[in-house]
Enzyme design. Structure first.
Site, short mmCIF file in Angstrom:
data_model
loop_
_atom_site.label_atom_id
_atom_site.label_comp_id
_atom_site.label_asym_id
_atom_site.label_seq_id
_atom_site.Cartn_x
_atom_site.Cartn_y
_atom_site.Cartn_z
N LYS A 1 0.86 -1.18 0.00
CA LYS A 1 0.00 0.00 0.00
C LYS A 1 0.90 1.24 0.00
CE LYS A 1 -4.35 1.54 2.03
NZ LYS A 1 -5.52 1.16 2.78
N GLU B 1 -19.68 -5.35 10.19
CA GLU B 1 -20.65 -4.57 10.97
C GLU B 1 -21.71 -5.46 11.61
OE1 GLU B 1 -19.56 -3.75 7.91
OE2 GLU B 1 -18.56 -1.81 8.26
N ARG C 1 -25.65 -1.84 7.04
CA ARG C 1 -25.32 -3.26 6.84
C ARG C 1 -25.90 -4.16 7.93
NH1 ARG C 1 -20.50 -4.62 3.57
NH2 ARG C 1 -21.32 -3.81 1.62
C1 LIG Z 1 -19.03 -1.80 4.79
C2 LIG Z 1 -17.83 -0.91 4.94
N1 LIG Z 1 -17.21 -0.81 6.13
C3 LIG Z 1 -16.15 -0.02 6.27
C4 LIG Z 1 -15.66 0.68 5.21
C5 LIG Z 1 -14.51 1.64 5.40
N2 LIG Z 1 -13.34 1.19 4.65
C6 LIG Z 1 -13.04 1.69 3.45
S1 LIG Z 1 -11.65 1.08 2.81
C7 LIG Z 1 -11.43 0.10 4.15
C8 LIG Z 1 -10.26 -0.81 4.22
C9 LIG Z 1 -10.15 -1.65 3.00
O1 LIG Z 1 -9.02 -2.43 3.11
P1 LIG Z 1 -8.64 -3.42 1.96
O2 LIG Z 1 -9.82 -4.11 1.45
O3 LIG Z 1 -7.53 -4.26 2.45
O4 LIG Z 1 -8.16 -2.43 0.80
P2 LIG Z 1 -6.87 -1.50 0.78
O5 LIG Z 1 -7.28 -0.17 1.30
O6 LIG Z 1 -5.81 -2.12 1.59
O7 LIG Z 1 -6.52 -1.44 -0.67
C10 LIG Z 1 -12.43 0.28 5.09
C11 LIG Z 1 -12.52 -0.39 6.40
C12 LIG Z 1 -16.35 0.58 3.99
N3 LIG Z 1 -15.99 1.28 2.91
N4 LIG Z 1 -17.40 -0.22 3.88
#
Ligand SMILES: Cc1ncc(C[n+]2csc(CCOP(=O)(O)OP(=O)(O)O)c2C)c(N)n1
Ligand SMILES: CC(=O)[C@@H](O)[C@H](O)COP(=O)(O)O
Ligand SMILES: [Mg+2]
Length: 589
Positions: free
Chosen positions: A246, A334, A362
């Site tokens: 990342k 969630e 959710r």
């Molecule tokens: C249902 C939901 N919960 C929380 C989030 C907040 N959120 C956005 S990106 C993220 C982390 C995503 O991590 P990953 O899938 O590993 O992708 P990366 O950012 O590492 O590319 C979170 C928790 C969201 N977008 N949707």
């Protein structure tokens, strides 16, 4: 100089490049993203990490006929830039500009609208099944999902179904070992073991009937291309495990991946954050929550804190740092977070379950079935309530009052300032014998000197903030500030009373009877959808009690509100102080 990128306006132009030119293109694409996000802000680390993967996907697959579904979509900046939106990418997340997430009506290359996580596998599988039913055997359907997002229940549901189909589906796991905050859970441990080559058990994805390959280096563009070419020829569900970093390509973003998930403004040359001059400001509501739960939890040993994957955003991190055994980051889960809180409450613990308003959508059934129906005293802290700004329509927390208000016996409270948030948290942990939802907005409050001693709030009691003879303005939560400022701007402030009703449920009916009997017109102000929220509750009260006063309901209009700064969006929906003053003056004419 962007010597290659300048000539690419669509993936078909990208496909004209020689494969050996693609590393240069990756370098240019990275620079382009960095330069724009440095000044316009937005999500950074995730897009930097998938630059090579993005180029390879559009190089190998016949987009937009072949369908790419980016999970969450915060990593899709490279995809947007390569699919005809380079020249307007500087409008990303700005009012009237590009959305920060893929969006079907923005581009034919955005196969599915996203923003909330873990939807990509189900959506791609749906498309793949549709292609099969239509006899389209050539079409490819590709879900690109992160390591934190694949740990969510919904992603597992999609994998579970896909594994018993012969759908032409490719799931690409972009594994960078972090979400916004470090990834958590047993699946994260499993993926770490796979990377290290120490995984002893069967491969989970093969066990689910996927044709698994990887892990491969997601920054080796030639390797990704050859693997995608191979996978293109294989039918049925396939799974490619890709390892990336990342923030790749910007030193600070690689080193501080949490901060550079969405870093705000930074120096594009050095990567250093642009630190604003220290001025004394009111705190963020998030920090008030984070510090207050620590304060309370030190005294009340039954308090536990829960966040589904947002420890930094919610500031539950303060409790995770100081009282780690009672603060839980459960990952993007969630539904689990809510029922986990319910389970803890059955055993006498006092769970503060902190979830962004938009993400609680959710877990609606869990709120009703697992918590409220059983009268379990879970304390929901709904962060990011109201219009959140640049994340836009997928993230605004504007439905919670509507979707919670209809649930019997759930207390709903919205603090108008920091002390109200502290005091309701204090009151709730003393024991209410029933659940409560406390909703507060993203960002700063209104009080510098906010760490005052606790006092108990009487459930269901509103307060009068200002006297006035003709019109009563009833605000809820942080909208008290806009409402109060508006009244001061009105032509005859002395005619206008202002009440902070505090509780959407139970309503302060004693106060309401008094208000309806002593004021001709009533104006309600909320930063929730105008349908079904606080204003609707007041209308119901008036109807049931046969009041004939004129009632004006102000809130977020019955439409999806796009992105922009919170101030711009408040202006666009008439909830800023000037628009409110104008409205109140007209009512008073
Ligand atoms: C249902 C939901 N919960 C929380 C989030 C907040 N959120 C956005 S990106 C993220 C982390 C995503 O991590 P990953 O899938 O590993 O992708 P990366 O950012 O590492 O590319 C979170 C928790 C969201 N977008 N949707
Ligand atoms: C993509 C996503 O869902 C998160 O990164 C979100 O943008 C976080 O919002 P806050 O910045 O309000 O924490
Ligand atoms: Mg990740």
């Amino acid at each position: 100089m962007q010597k290659l990128l300048n000539h690419i306006h669509s993936p078909s132009e990208l496909r004209l490049l020689k494969q050996k030119e693609l590393s240069q293109l990756a370098k240019e694409l990275r620079e382009f993203i960095i330069n724009i996000v440095a000044t316009k802000e937005g999500h950074l680390g995730a897009s930097l990490g998938v630059v090579e993967l993005t180029i390879a996907l559009h190089y190998v697959f016949n987009t937009p006929e072949d369908q790419l579904i980016w999970d969450v979509g915060h990593q899709a900046y490279g995809h947007k830039i390569l699919t005809g939106r380079k020249d307007i990418f500087h409008t990303n997340r700005q009012i009237g500009g590009l959305s920060g997430f893929p969006k079907r009506d923005e581009s034919g290359y955005d196969a599915f609208g996203v923003g909330h996580s873990s939807t990509s596998i189900s959506a791609a599988l749906g498309m793949a099944i549709a292609s099969k039913l239509k006899g389209d055997v050539e079409k490819q359907h590709i879900a690109i999902i992160g390591d934190a997002s694949i740990a969510s229940g919904m992603a597992f549901e999609g994998l579970n179904h896909a594994g018993v189909t012969d759908a032409n589906l490719l799931v690409i796991l972009n594994d960078n070992a972090i979400g916004i905050d470090p990834s958590v859970g047993a699946l994260k441990q499993y993926l770490t073991n796979v990377k290290k080559g120490t995984q002893k058990q069967d491969n989970i994805f093969e066990a689910l009937n996927f044709d698994y390959s990887g892990p491969i280096d997601g920054h080796d563009i030639d390797l990704i291309i050859s693997e995608l070419e191979r996978l293109k020829t294989i039918k049925g569900p396939k799974f490619l495990h890709v390892i990336t970093t990342k923030g790749k390509g910007l030193k600070q973003a690689e080193e501080d991946q949490v901060k550079y998930h969405a870093p705000g403004k930074f120096n594009a040359q050095t990567g250093d954050l642009i630190v604003k001059a220290e001025i004394l400001q009111p705190p963020k509501y998030q920090d008030v929550f984070g510090h207050t739960i620590v304060e309370l939890a030190k005294e009340n040993k039954n308090i536990v804190g829960i966040t589904p994957a947002m420890p930094t955003g919610s500031s539950l991190k303060y409790m995770m740092d100081t009282i780690p055994d009672r603060a839980f980051d459960v990952g993007i889960a969630e539904q689990h977070a809510v029922t986990l809180a319910a389970g803890m409450a059955t055993q006498g613990l006092v769970p503060f379950c902190n979830i962004y308003s938009t993400f609680l959508q959710r877990a609606y059934d869990q709120v009703i079935h697992d918590v409220v129906l059983q009268k379990l005293p879970v304390i929901f802290c709904l962060d990011r309530a109201g219009l959140v700004g640049e994340d836009g329509a997928t993230h605004h927390g504007i439905y919670d009052m509507s979707y919670l208000r209809c649930i019997p016996s759930l207390i709903i409270f919205a603090p108008r300032n920091e002390m109200e948030l502290r005091n309701i948290m204090y009151t709730a942990q003393l024991g209410l014998g029933q659940p409560i939802a406390i909703r507060y907005p993203r960002g700063r409050g209104v009080t510098i000197d906010w760490r005052q001693s606790f006092s108990k709030i009487e459930i269901g009691k509103g307060v009068q903030l200002k006297k006035g003879s003709y019109t009563a303005v009833l605000s809820i939560g942080a909208m008290a500030k806009n409402a109060g400022d508006a009244i001061q701007k009105c032509n005859t402030p002395e005619d206008i009373a202002h009440y902070d009703m505090r509780f959407v449920k139970p309503l302060d009916e004693v106060l309401l009877h008094d208000i309806f009997k002593t004021h001709n017109t009533i104006i309600t102000i909320e930063d929730n959808a105008v349908k079904g929220g606080f204003g609707s509750a007041i209308l119901e009260f008036a109807a049931v009690n046969n009041y004939k006063n004129e009632i004006n309901i102000l809130g977020v209009p019955d439409d999806f509100i796009e992105h922009g700064s919170v101030n711009q969006l408040h202006q666009s929906v008439g909830l800023d102080a000037d628009s409110l003053a104008h409205y109140i003056d007209k009512v008073l004419q």
